[in-house]
Enzyme design. Structure first.
Site, mmCIF file in Angstrom:
data_model
loop_
_atom_site.group_PDB
_atom_site.id
_atom_site.type_symbol
_atom_site.label_atom_id
_atom_site.label_comp_id
_atom_site.label_asym_id
_atom_site.label_seq_id
_atom_site.Cartn_x
_atom_site.Cartn_y
_atom_site.Cartn_z
ATOM 1 N N ARG A 78 0.811 -1.224 0.000
ATOM 2 C CA ARG A 78 0.000 0.000 0.000
ATOM 3 C C ARG A 78 0.844 1.273 0.000
ATOM 4 O O ARG A 78 1.900 1.339 0.617
ATOM 5 C CB ARG A 78 -0.929 0.007 1.221
ATOM 6 C CG ARG A 78 -2.008 -1.059 1.157
ATOM 7 C CD ARG A 78 -2.725 -1.231 2.476
ATOM 8 N NE ARG A 78 -3.844 -2.173 2.334
ATOM 9 C CZ ARG A 78 -3.700 -3.501 2.384
ATOM 10 N NH1 ARG A 78 -2.505 -4.031 2.615
ATOM 11 N NH2 ARG A 78 -4.749 -4.286 2.226
ATOM 12 N N HIS A 103 -0.788 -2.532 -4.557
ATOM 13 C CA HIS A 103 -0.181 -3.408 -5.567
ATOM 14 C C HIS A 103 -0.167 -2.795 -6.959
ATOM 15 O O HIS A 103 -0.399 -3.473 -7.967
ATOM 16 C CB HIS A 103 -0.895 -4.758 -5.594
ATOM 17 C CG HIS A 103 -0.709 -5.575 -4.353
ATOM 18 N ND1 HIS A 103 0.426 -5.508 -3.577
ATOM 19 C CD2 HIS A 103 -1.536 -6.483 -3.748
ATOM 20 C CE1 HIS A 103 0.308 -6.350 -2.546
ATOM 21 N NE2 HIS A 103 -0.877 -6.932 -2.616
ATOM 22 N N HIS A 173 3.082 -12.888 -5.311
ATOM 23 C CA HIS A 173 1.954 -12.961 -4.381
ATOM 24 C C HIS A 173 1.339 -14.361 -4.344
ATOM 25 O O HIS A 173 0.115 -14.519 -4.318
ATOM 26 C CB HIS A 173 0.894 -11.930 -4.766
ATOM 27 C CG HIS A 173 0.057 -11.448 -3.628
ATOM 28 N ND1 HIS A 173 -0.833 -12.268 -2.971
ATOM 29 C CD2 HIS A 173 -0.027 -10.239 -3.019
ATOM 30 C CE1 HIS A 173 -1.443 -11.573 -2.022
ATOM 31 N NE2 HIS A 173 -0.964 -10.337 -2.026
ATOM 32 N N ASP A 230 -1.857 -9.625 8.370
ATOM 33 C CA ASP A 230 -1.619 -8.959 7.095
ATOM 34 C C ASP A 230 -0.641 -7.835 7.409
ATOM 35 O O ASP A 230 -0.967 -6.653 7.311
ATOM 36 C CB ASP A 230 -2.924 -8.424 6.499
ATOM 37 C CG ASP A 230 -2.763 -7.996 5.047
ATOM 38 O OD1 ASP A 230 -1.644 -8.132 4.506
ATOM 39 O OD2 ASP A 230 -3.742 -7.503 4.456
ATOM 40 N N GLU A 288 5.240 -12.429 1.188
ATOM 41 C CA GLU A 288 5.610 -11.484 0.135
ATOM 42 C C GLU A 288 6.877 -10.720 0.537
ATOM 43 O O GLU A 288 6.830 -9.809 1.351
ATOM 44 C CB GLU A 288 4.469 -10.502 -0.098
ATOM 45 C CG GLU A 288 3.122 -11.146 -0.364
ATOM 46 C CD GLU A 288 1.972 -10.210 -0.055
ATOM 47 O OE1 GLU A 288 1.973 -9.067 -0.569
ATOM 48 O OE2 GLU A 288 1.086 -10.603 0.737
#
Length: 323
Positions: A78, A103, A173, A230, A288
Site C-alpha cells: 500500500r 499493488h 503474491h 496482514d 511477500e
C-alpha cells in the site's frame, strides 16, 4: 515448454509455460507473471500442488483481487492516500483500496501480459511500464527471471531501470498451502524478524518498528501460523546483496517444508482471512518479500526510489523439501 492458455477479451493470447527440475514442476502464465502451480512431493513422495491457483484464465480475470501467484508492481503493498512526493513533485496514483493505492493500482503488473522468453532452466519475463501508468512517473523497463535451480528451488530475480525518478517495489503474491488441499491449519512458521511495522485501520504503517517480543507477531521460534495477519515484518538481516534465508513454513501432516531466502528488508505475511470463493479464508498463506508498505511517504523506511542510471534488483528463492 509453452502452450496456449486462453485469450483476453481484447484478443490478446495468454500462454502457459512449464518448468521441471529435481522433482519440482512449476507452471507460469504470461498474464500477470502468475505462478499458477508448484508441484512438490511430501515425505512419502506424493506430489501435489502447493500454491493456490485457477484452472483457467477466466478465474484470474474475474477474481483479480486475491492476486493469486501474481507478479505485483509497480509498487507492491500500500501507498497511503494514493500519493507520494518525490523531488518536491507530488504524484497522484490510482486509488484501488479505499483511499489508498494497493499493488500498483487498478491495472498493475498483475493484469498485464508479459513478453516471455526461455532461459536456462527457466523464463525471462519483460515489459515496459510507460510513464504515467497508474500515475507512476518514469518509463520503467522491467524483467523478471524465474528459474529452477539444481535442488528444485524457485528463484525469482526482478530487475528494472527508469528514465525518470520513480519508486519500485516488486514481489510475488503466491499463497502457499503445503498440505495441497486442506488449508494452512497446523502449518508452522518461523521468521528471522525481531520487529514488525504496526498499522492503522487501513493497514498503513504508523512509522513505528515495534518489538515482536511478547506479542502474537513473534515467530522467531517456529509456531503455528494461525490467522489474523496482514503485516510487514522487519527482517533482522536488513537489505542484502544476496538472498539470505529468513523464513520457514512447515506442514507437520505432509512433512513439506518451504524456505524463503531474499535480498529484501521486509516480508508481508498474509493469512488470507478475507480470501473468497472458491477457496475461503485461511486457504493459504502469502509470504511477500518486499520493501516496507508506504515507504515513499516514510523517509525513515528503506528507500524505494529508483533514479536514472541506477539499477533495481531484487532476488527471492523459494526452496522445497520434506522431512
Amino acid at each position: 515448454m509453452s502452450e496456449h492458455f486462453g485469450t483476453l477479451s481484447d484478443g490478446t493470447p495468454v500462454h502457459r509455460w512449464t518448468l521441471e527440475r529435481a522433482g519440482v514442476r512449476v507452471r507460469v502464465l504470461s498474464y500477470g507473471g502468475i505462478v499458477q502451480s508448484v508441484e512438490v512431493p511430501d515425505r512419502s513422495g506424493h506430489v501435489t500442488d502447493v500454491v493456490l491457483g485457477f484452472a483457467g484464465l477466466d478465474g484470474y480475470v474475474t477474481h483479480p483481487e486475491p492476486y493469486l501467484g501474481a507478479l505485483v508492481g509497480r509498487y507492491a503493498n500500500r501507498i497511503a492516500r494514493a500519493r507520494f512526493t518525490l523531488d518536491e513533485v507530488t504524484y497522484a496514483l490510482e486509488p484501488n483500496n479505499g483511499p489508498n493505492s494497493l499493488h500498483g493500482g487498478a491495472r498493475g503488473f498483475d493484469k498485464r501480459v508479459w513478453d516471455v522468453e526461455p532461459v536456462a532452466h527457466g523464463l525471462r519475463l519483460s515489459r515496459v511500464s510507460p510513464h504515467g501508468e497508474e500515475g507512476f512517473p518514469g518509463r520503467l523497463e522491467v524483467t523478471a527471471t524465474y528459474t529452477l535451480d539444481a535442488s528444485g528451488a524457485l528463484r525469482l530475480v526482478y530487475e528494472a531501470v527508469t528514465d525518470e525518478p520513480t519508486v519500485v517495489n516488486l514481489t510475488n503474491h503466491s499463497y502457499f498451502d503445503l498440505s495441497g488441499a486442506g488449508g494452512t491449519g497446523g502449518h508452522e512458521l518461523r521468521l528471522a524478524a525481531s520487529r514488525y511495522t504496526p498499522v492503522d485501520g487501513d493497514l498503513i504503517p504508523t512509522g513505528e518498528r515495534a518489538d515482536v517480543a511478547g506479542t502474537r507477531f513473534d515467530f522467531r521460534a517456529a509456531r503455528e501460523v494461525g490467522g489474523g495477519l496482514d503485516h510487514n515484518f522487519v527482517l533482522d538481516k536488513g537489505l542484502t546483496d544476496g538472498p539470505v534465508e529468513v523464513a520457514e513454513l512447515y506442514d507437520p501432516a505432509s512433512g513439506r517444508v518451504l524456505t524463503v531466502a531474499t535480498t529484501e528488508p521486509g516480508i508481508q505475511v498474509y493469512t488470507a482471512d478475507h480470501l473468497g470463493e472458491p477457496f475461503g479464508p485461511g486457504a493459504g498463506v502469502a509470504l511477500e518479500t518486499q520493501h516496507f508498505p508506504d515507504s515513499p511517504n516514510r523517509p525513515e523506511f528503506p528507500s524505494t526510489t529508483l533514479r536514472p542510471g541506477e539499477a533495481y534488483r531484487s532476488e527471492t528463492v523459494y526452496g522445497f523439501s520434506a522431512r
